[in-house]
Scaffold this motif. Structure first.
Motif, PDB file in Angstrom:
ATOM      1  N   GLU A   3      -0.572  28.231 -35.308  1.00 39.18           N
ATOM      2  CA  GLU A   3       0.728  28.398 -34.641  1.00 39.18           C
ATOM      3  C   GLU A   3       0.733  27.715 -33.276  1.00 39.18           C
ATOM      4  N   LEU A   4      -0.387  27.789 -32.570  1.00 40.70           N
ATOM      5  CA  LEU A   4      -0.481  27.109 -31.274  1.00 40.70           C
ATOM      6  C   LEU A   4      -0.380  25.594 -31.442  1.00 40.70           C
ATOM      7  N   GLN A   5      -1.038  25.062 -32.479  1.00 40.78           N
ATOM      8  CA  GLN A   5      -0.959  23.625 -32.749  1.00 40.78           C
ATOM      9  C   GLN A   5       0.475  23.217 -33.092  1.00 40.78           C
ATOM     10  N   ALA A   6       1.134  24.053 -33.882  1.00 41.84           N
ATOM     11  CA  ALA A   6       2.521  23.764 -34.264  1.00 41.84           C
ATOM     12  C   ALA A   6       3.418  23.782 -33.031  1.00 41.84           C
ATOM     13  N   GLN A   7       3.184  24.732 -32.172  1.00 46.02           N
ATOM     14  CA  GLN A   7       3.972  24.836 -30.946  1.00 46.02           C
ATOM     15  C   GLN A   7       3.775  23.601 -30.063  1.00 46.02           C
ATOM     16  N   ALA A   8       2.544  23.146 -29.964  1.00 48.99           N
ATOM     17  CA  ALA A   8       2.247  21.954 -29.171  1.00 48.99           C
ATOM     18  C   ALA A   8       2.897  20.714 -29.785  1.00 48.99           C
ATOM     19  N   ALA A   9       2.841  20.607 -31.120  1.00 46.30           N
ATOM     20  CA  ALA A   9       3.460  19.467 -31.796  1.00 46.30           C
ATOM     21  C   ALA A   9       4.980  19.474 -31.581  1.00 46.30           C
ATOM     22  N   HIS A  10       5.566  20.670 -31.634  1.00 44.72           N
ATOM     23  CA  HIS A  10       7.011  20.774 -31.394  1.00 44.72           C
ATOM     24  C   HIS A  10       7.354  20.340 -29.970  1.00 44.72           C
ATOM     25  N   ALA A  11       6.560  20.776 -29.011  1.00 45.99           N
ATOM     26  CA  ALA A  11       6.809  20.403 -27.609  1.00 45.99           C
ATOM     27  C   ALA A  11       6.734  18.887 -27.442  1.00 45.99           C
ATOM     28  N   GLN A  12       5.746  18.261 -28.107  1.00 50.50           N
ATOM     29  CA  GLN A  12       5.624  16.803 -28.024  1.00 50.50           C
ATOM     30  C   GLN A  12       6.824  16.121 -28.672  1.00 50.50           C
ATOM     31  N   GLY A  13       7.227  16.638 -29.832  1.00 50.81           N
ATOM     32  CA  GLY A  13       8.384  16.067 -30.525  1.00 50.81           C
ATOM     33  C   GLY A  13       9.645  16.166 -29.693  1.00 50.81           C
ATOM     34  N   LEU A  14       9.833  17.306 -29.047  1.00 50.75           N
ATOM     35  CA  LEU A  14      11.009  17.515 -28.200  1.00 50.75           C
ATOM     36  C   LEU A  14      10.996  16.560 -27.011  1.00 50.75           C
ATOM     37  N   ALA A  15       9.823  16.368 -26.422  1.00 45.62           N
ATOM     38  CA  ALA A  15       9.702  15.466 -25.278  1.00 45.62           C
ATOM     39  C   ALA A  15      10.041  14.024 -25.685  1.00 45.62           C
ATOM     40  N   TYR A  16       9.533  13.601 -26.831  1.00 44.55           N
ATOM     41  CA  TYR A  16       9.849  12.249 -27.313  1.00 44.55           C
ATOM     42  C   TYR A  16      11.335  12.105 -27.629  1.00 44.55           C
ATOM     43  N   LEU A  17      11.921  13.171 -28.177  1.00 39.86           N
ATOM     44  CA  LEU A  17      13.343  13.135 -28.499  1.00 39.86           C
ATOM     45  C   LEU A  17      14.183  12.939 -27.245  1.00 39.86           C
ATOM     46  N   GLU A  18      13.841  13.649 -26.167  1.00 37.22           N
ATOM     47  CA  GLU A  18      14.580  13.534 -24.908  1.00 37.22           C
ATOM     48  C   GLU A  18      14.448  12.131 -24.317  1.00 37.22           C
ATOM     49  N   LYS A  19      13.345  11.451 -24.615  1.00 35.15           N
ATOM     50  CA  LYS A  19      13.133  10.095 -24.100  1.00 35.15           C
ATOM     51  C   LYS A  19      13.737   9.020 -25.007  1.00 35.15           C
ATOM     52  N   LYS A  23       5.035  17.317 -38.234  1.00 37.75           N
ATOM     53  CA  LYS A  23       3.694  17.907 -38.156  1.00 37.75           C
ATOM     54  C   LYS A  23       3.781  19.395 -37.848  1.00 37.75           C
ATOM     55  N   ALA A  24       4.668  19.757 -36.926  1.00 41.49           N
ATOM     56  CA  ALA A  24       4.831  21.170 -36.568  1.00 41.49           C
ATOM     57  C   ALA A  24       5.279  21.988 -37.772  1.00 41.49           C
ATOM     58  N   ILE A  25       6.197  21.424 -38.566  1.00 37.81           N
ATOM     59  CA  ILE A  25       6.726  22.150 -39.725  1.00 37.81           C
ATOM     60  C   ILE A  25       5.692  22.204 -40.849  1.00 37.81           C
ATOM     61  N   THR A  26       4.872  21.164 -40.963  1.00 38.52           N
ATOM     62  CA  THR A  26       3.794  21.185 -41.954  1.00 38.52           C
ATOM     63  C   THR A  26       2.804  22.305 -41.637  1.00 38.52           C
ATOM     64  N   LEU A  27       2.521  22.475 -40.341  1.00 41.07           N
ATOM     65  CA  LEU A  27       1.587  23.524 -39.917  1.00 41.07           C
ATOM     66  C   LEU A  27       2.182  24.913 -40.113  1.00 41.07           C
ATOM     67  N   VAL A  28       3.477  25.063 -39.760  1.00 40.84           N
ATOM     68  CA  VAL A  28       4.151  26.365 -39.901  1.00 40.84           C
ATOM     69  C   VAL A  28       5.505  26.115 -40.568  1.00 40.84           C
ATOM     70  N   PRO A  29       5.570  26.204 -41.891  1.00 42.68           N
ATOM     71  CA  PRO A  29       6.790  25.838 -42.630  1.00 42.68           C
ATOM     72  C   PRO A  29       8.043  26.620 -42.229  1.00 42.68           C
ATOM     73  N   ASN A  30       7.901  27.829 -41.746  1.00 39.82           N
ATOM     74  CA  ASN A  30       9.080  28.628 -41.368  1.00 39.82           C
ATOM     75  C   ASN A  30       9.354  28.581 -39.859  1.00 39.82           C
ATOM     76  N   TYR A  31       8.885  27.545 -39.184  1.00 41.91           N
ATOM     77  CA  TYR A  31       9.072  27.373 -37.741  1.00 41.91           C
ATOM     78  C   TYR A  31      10.517  26.885 -37.515  1.00 41.91           C
ATOM     79  N   LEU A  32      11.457  27.824 -37.359  1.00 44.60           N
ATOM     80  CA  LEU A  32      12.876  27.497 -37.337  1.00 44.60           C
ATOM     81  C   LEU A  32      13.268  26.645 -36.136  1.00 44.60           C
ATOM     82  N   GLU A  33      12.663  26.880 -34.993  1.00 50.88           N
ATOM     83  CA  GLU A  33      13.006  26.081 -33.813  1.00 50.88           C
ATOM     84  C   GLU A  33      12.644  24.614 -34.025  1.00 50.88           C
TER      85      GLU A  33
END
Length: 512
Positions: free
Chosen positions: A5-21, A33-43
């Motif tokens: 879950e921590l890895q998924a959270q980190a991947a999501h944060a990276q994805g969000l940062a790239y999206l903003e850029k 990658k975040a969703i692969t790690l945690v398939p029900n990660y709704l955010e």
């Protein structure tokens, strides 16, 4: 929380940062990658839906958001993303249904109101109905006890000190607003004005750096909450605060709703009312705002002689000869936001292509192959074969301006007319055929055409619009001559004259 879950959270944060850029490939990689790690990660699913929207995969964005709703019916926030995707496809009725549904479930979602209002501008709608909708936004106005304090603290004779003016925008980058804002910000009289810029721009670029150098004080506010931004702006003791976004993306209208400065002004970014009672003035001009328009604004209209001008922000290529002279046929083009292309616009453009059977139309589009095929189908249903329509991807600005050497005439949409596309076209030697109505957003493009004396390209009804196109299709030599002299038609020193008019307005607002 598990390691996964921590890895998924980190991947999501990276994805969000790239999206903003605006780095969408990298964003998609990390979000998947975040969703692969945690398939029900709704955010992460929600952010992935946003990313698909940005890359033009609108159906995939909608599917992703509907998946979230199936997993969590209380995830109302995805309704706004679904609405945006429908809007990008020009399916405004479906977009509006989702906006209204979201607002009903979340009545304090200010950004949803803004997206809804912006969508309404694309549709034929009475001024009364349009105002009634925008007026709903006044629920965010604060009856502010700080208002009198701000006035008392700042009241001074403007002849004895500089007036402190602040600008708030999320579009200080390669964006239409920047092309209109730069001519004024770089010509401000610094002996009379102290300029504060509040930057809410996420994807910053070289234009951002250029604008940063024009102000006295630069504040990055994109990471700040509304409350912190409000406190920051109040601490700067401004006299006048100017909103450059209105109900477009990355706006900070809630700052104005809470009364951040004694005098608050709307200008440039949105061609309609904000609906806020705490927005004191709207700067416009006599071309944009017809008489008796005041009743459709919560702001007081402050008309100047000329409320905007344009800076290309780059070295423009030379203008080539008229393409029609070598091609033997007229090439029309639409380079506007696809959301502006309504069913009625398709009808009129198809009529032009039928009346001029040798003509071609180049269509700029952000979207996948499915959306591109839907454009061709719309023309085919109106009797226009797909081999006469060339669809191109939306271009970088450098490629965009060069492209004018391949087209003869721009077709401007309606009721929401173009502005920067019209300006760029004129600088490239290409006139636009525009339709003039009664609202600001229906008069934007026509106002630009009047600046260069091309009233003959302004239609007042669909038949006139078609007739103008037919005229140019049989007058190649006249069009070629106009193309050569187009840049000479721009008014001299307009940037300084517009700036002086805006500054005089600020001084009068302050002294009043």
């Amino acid at each position: 929380m598990t390691d996964t879950e921590l890895q998924a959270q980190a991947a999501h944060a990276q994805g969000l940062a790239y999206l903003e850029k605006g780095m969408f490939g990298e964003a998609l990689f990390h979000l998947k990658k975040a969703i692969t790690l945690v398939p029900n990660y709704l955010e992460a699913h929600n952010t992935l839906g946003r990313a698909y929207n940005e890359t033009g995969d609108f159906e995939l964005s909608i599917q992703t958001c509907l998946h979230i709703l199936s997993q969590n019916p209380q995830a109302y926030f995805v309704l706004q993303n679904i609405a945006k995707s429908y809007g990008e496809m020009g399916r405004h009725a479906e977009a509006l249904s989702y906006y209204y549904r979201y607002i009903a479930l979340s009545p304090t979602a200010a950004t949803a109101y803004s997206d809804l209002f912006l969508t309404l501008n694309y549709l034929p709608m009475s001024r009364e109905a349009m105002f009634v909708e925008h007026y709903k936004f006044h629920i965010f106005d604060k009856n502010n006890t700080n208002s009198n304090y701000l006035y008392q603290k700042n009241i001074h004779d403007s002849s004895k000190r500089k007036i402190k003016v602040g600008y708030v925008s999320g579009d200080l980058r390669e964006h239409p607003v920047a092309h209109l804002f730069v001519p004024v910000i770089k010509n401000h009289d610094r002996s009379k004005f102290n300029i504060h810029i509040y930057n809410n721009t996420h994807s910053q670029d070289d234009v951002t750096k250029k604008i940063k150098n024009y102000g006295d004080t630069w504040r990055d506010i994109q990471a700040l909450s509304h409350e912190d931004t409000l406190e920051l702006i109040r601490s700067d003791n401004l006299d006048i605060l100017v909103d450059l976004s209105g109900h477009t993306g990355s706006n900070r209208l809630l700052i104005f709703a809470a009364r951040a400065a004694p005098i608050q002004v709307a200008w440039l970014g949105y061609m309609n009312t904000t609906g806020l009672k705490n927005m004191d003035y709207r700067i416009t001009d006599f071309n944009l705002s017809v008489p008796d328009s005041e009743k459709y604004y919560t702001e007081k209209l402050w008309r100047v002689t000329n409320s905007f001008t344009f800076d290309p922000l780059m070295e423009l290529p030379d203008i080539d000869d008229l393409p029609a002279l070598k091609n033997g046929f007229i090439t029309f083009a639409s380079l506007n936001n696809y959301k502006k292309i309504t069913s009625h616009v398709y009808d009129v453009w198809a009529d032009i292509l039928r009346k001029i059977p040798t003509s071609r139309l180049v269509f700029s589009l952000k979207g996948n192959d499915t959306l591109k095929q839907s454009v061709l189908t719309k023309f085919e249903l109106r009797g226009i074969s797909s081999d006469r329509i060339k669809i191109i991807d939306q271009k970088l600005i450098e490629d965009y301006v060069k492209f004018f050497n391949d087209i003869d005439i721009l077709l401007d949409p309606f009721p929401f007319t173009g502005c920067i596309t019209v300006f760029h076209g004129l600088w490239g030697g290409v006139p636009s055929i525009v339709m003039e109505g009664v609202t600001e957003y229906e008069r934007n493009g026509p106002t630009v055409m009047k600046k260069v004396g091309l009233d003959s390209c302004i239609a007042h009804n669909p038949q006139e619009y078609v007739d103008i196109a037919v005229y140019w299709a049989s007058h190649f030599d006249e069009l070629a001559e106009l193309r050569k002299k187009m840049r000479e038609k721009f008014p001299k020193n307009e940037d300084k004259l517009v700036t002086k008019g805006i500054e005089d307005a600020f001084i009068k607002m302050y002294n009043r």
